[in-house]
Design a protein around this motif. Structure first.
Motif, PDB file in Angstrom:
ATOM      1  N   TYR A   1       0.840  -1.199   0.000  1.00  0.00           N
ATOM      2  CA  TYR A   1       0.000   0.000   0.000  1.00  0.00           C
ATOM      3  C   TYR A   1       0.881   1.257   0.000  1.00  0.00           C
ATOM      4  O   TYR A   1       1.744   1.433   0.857  1.00  0.00           O
ATOM      5  CB  TYR A   1      -0.958   0.041   1.198  1.00  0.00           C
ATOM      6  CG  TYR A   1      -2.112  -0.924   1.095  1.00  0.00           C
ATOM      7  CD1 TYR A   1      -3.320  -0.528   0.555  1.00  0.00           C
ATOM      8  CD2 TYR A   1      -1.991  -2.234   1.546  1.00  0.00           C
ATOM      9  CE1 TYR A   1      -4.387  -1.400   0.457  1.00  0.00           C
ATOM     10  CE2 TYR A   1      -3.051  -3.122   1.455  1.00  0.00           C
ATOM     11  CZ  TYR A   1      -4.245  -2.698   0.901  1.00  0.00           C
ATOM     12  OH  TYR A   1      -5.291  -3.570   0.809  1.00  0.00           O
ATOM     13  N   SER A   2       0.646   2.117  -0.936  1.00  0.00           N
ATOM     14  CA  SER A   2       1.489   3.305  -1.105  1.00  0.00           C
ATOM     15  C   SER A   2       1.396   4.260   0.077  1.00  0.00           C
ATOM     16  O   SER A   2       2.353   4.979   0.374  1.00  0.00           O
ATOM     17  CB  SER A   2       1.100   4.043  -2.395  1.00  0.00           C
ATOM     18  OG  SER A   2      -0.263   4.445  -2.354  1.00  0.00           O
ATOM     19  N   GLN A   3       0.252   4.262   0.765  1.00  0.00           N
ATOM     20  CA  GLN A   3       0.076   5.149   1.916  1.00  0.00           C
ATOM     21  C   GLN A   3       0.051   4.378   3.234  1.00  0.00           C
ATOM     22  O   GLN A   3      -0.363   4.909   4.258  1.00  0.00           O
ATOM     23  CB  GLN A   3      -1.232   5.947   1.763  1.00  0.00           C
ATOM     24  CG  GLN A   3      -1.308   6.789   0.501  1.00  0.00           C
ATOM     25  CD  GLN A   3      -0.209   7.823   0.432  1.00  0.00           C
ATOM     26  OE1 GLN A   3       0.122   8.467   1.429  1.00  0.00           O
ATOM     27  NE2 GLN A   3       0.382   7.993  -0.749  1.00  0.00           N
ATOM     28  N   GLY A   4       0.482   3.117   3.198  1.00  0.00           N
ATOM     29  CA  GLY A   4       0.447   2.295   4.398  1.00  0.00           C
ATOM     30  C   GLY A   4      -0.916   1.647   4.601  1.00  0.00           C
ATOM     31  O   GLY A   4      -1.895   1.989   3.938  1.00  0.00           O
ATOM     32  N   LEU A   5      -0.985   0.685   5.532  1.00  0.00           N
ATOM     33  CA  LEU A   5      -2.249   0.032   5.855  1.00  0.00           C
ATOM     34  C   LEU A   5      -2.944   0.809   6.960  1.00  0.00           C
ATOM     35  O   LEU A   5      -2.312   1.221   7.938  1.00  0.00           O
ATOM     36  CB  LEU A   5      -2.019  -1.408   6.328  1.00  0.00           C
ATOM     37  CG  LEU A   5      -1.752  -2.466   5.255  1.00  0.00           C
ATOM     38  CD1 LEU A   5      -0.294  -2.403   4.815  1.00  0.00           C
ATOM     39  CD2 LEU A   5      -2.064  -3.854   5.773  1.00  0.00           C
TER      40      LEU A   5
END
Length: 339
Positions: A236-240
């Motif tokens: 995930y590019s923005q984190g989970l």
């Protein structure tokens, strides 16, 4: 406690020809969690393996607080306790997925070693009593055999010519303590073991004192950043975040068990059935081998930066690594292992 068949196997070690191909000292912890994702209709038929309601468990343990008139799913608890007074533990991991096996002609045979848990891991004391111990009586092994000589011959020939047995390799990497926090906190966890095909990293959280074998605590995690081999935001590019946790766990545990939301809903998941799953497979199909992430031993490995809103008591964070394993057998002898 519920799911006795899995709880009794606290640690499982499997050897082939003397070589260790599987060793998980958190076997019961993750296997009990996996069973939570099975459909309720399937769990209802697993009484012989120790999945039953509390009243039936009390009858089996001769707890005098039982309700002999209680009913569950249209059947009497007392009848269930009589029919299934002998509980089963299912063995055969790895072999169960690959058809018949010919043990007596193998030069490198399979050996299963089970470590039993302490009494307080499987029993809860009644009021004013202590859990002191337990005894397993009348233990016996049940198995099916091939009576057809032609089919038995084919099984033997398969292990003679050469077979590759794929399996899910699971290990409890470590257990860390997450100290209680009244406010926001951050925890960093590292996974630095090399794997040819790492399927997932799974974090299961428990209280220090466990009174419910099927309780997996949600430590109010808000965000998880994943760095793999030095590359940030690898998952995930923005984190989970909150909205990802259930979907990731269901993708890993639910789909292989043909589950549906009615069995383990989002509400149940966050209430007391939580798992932080970092799924690294390229495809959802659990039968596809080798779709995991290759982690090299000379790289930084995996770093999880976990932000929480805080929790009111110390929690035990159990970190599991799930990988694709492969056993190669030829001339009825172990030729190699990889995971």
């Amino acid at each position: 406690m519920n799911n006795l068949g899995k709880l009794l196997c606290e640690r499982l070690m499997i050897r082939v020809g003397g070589e260790i191909v599987y060793d998980n000292n958190g076997e019961s912890l993750i296997e009990v969690y996996k069973d939570l994702w099975k459909m309720d209709s399937k769990r209802a038929n697993m009484v012989e393996y120790g999945i039953m309601n509390e009243n039936t468990r009390k009858m089996l343990s001769k707890d005098y607080s039982i309700d002999r008139t209680a009913k569950e799913d249209g059947g009497y608890d007392l009848m269930m306790a009589k029919v299934y007074k002998e509980q089963k533990m299912k063995l055969g991991k790895i072999l169960n997925d690959h058809g018949p096996y010919a043990p007596y002609n193998m030069k490198s045979g399979f050996e299963y070693t089970i470590t039993l848990p302490e009494a307080d891991k499987i029993m809860v004391a009644q009021s004013n009593e202590k859990v002191e111990g337990y005894t397993l009586k009348n233990t016996h092994l049940e198995y099916e055999t091939i009576e057809n000589e032609e089919l038995a011959k084919r099984v033997n020939e398969g292990y003679e010519a050469g077979r590759s047995l794929s399996y899910e390799h699971i290990t409890l990497l470590k257990t860390t303590v997450w100290a209680k926090s009244s406010g926001a906190a951050r925890f960093n966890e590292t996974i630095d073991v090399p794997r040819e095909s790492m399927r997932a990293v799974v974090l299961l959280f428990r209280k220090r004192t466990v009174t419910d074998s099927e309780e997996y605590v949600f430590p109010d995690i808000e965000k998880v950043k994943v760095t793999i081999d030095g590359k940030p935001n690898a998952i995930y590019s923005q984190g989970l975040t909150y909205e990802n946790f259930y979907d990731e766990a269901r993708r890993l545990f639910g789909i292989p068990n043909n589950t549906c939301n009615d069995d383990l809903s989002v509400r149940k998941f966050y209430r007391d059935k939580f798992a932080l799953a970092i799924d690294m497979r390229a495809v959802d199909d659990s039968h596809v081998v080798g779709s995991g992430k290759k982690i090299l031993g000379d790289n930084p490995g995996i770093l999880l930066e976990i932000e929480t809103a805080g929790h009111s008591e110390d929690l035990l964070c159990n970190i599991f690594v799930l990988s694709d394993g492969l056993i190669n057998i030829s001339e009825k002898t172990l030729q190699g292992i990889s995971y």
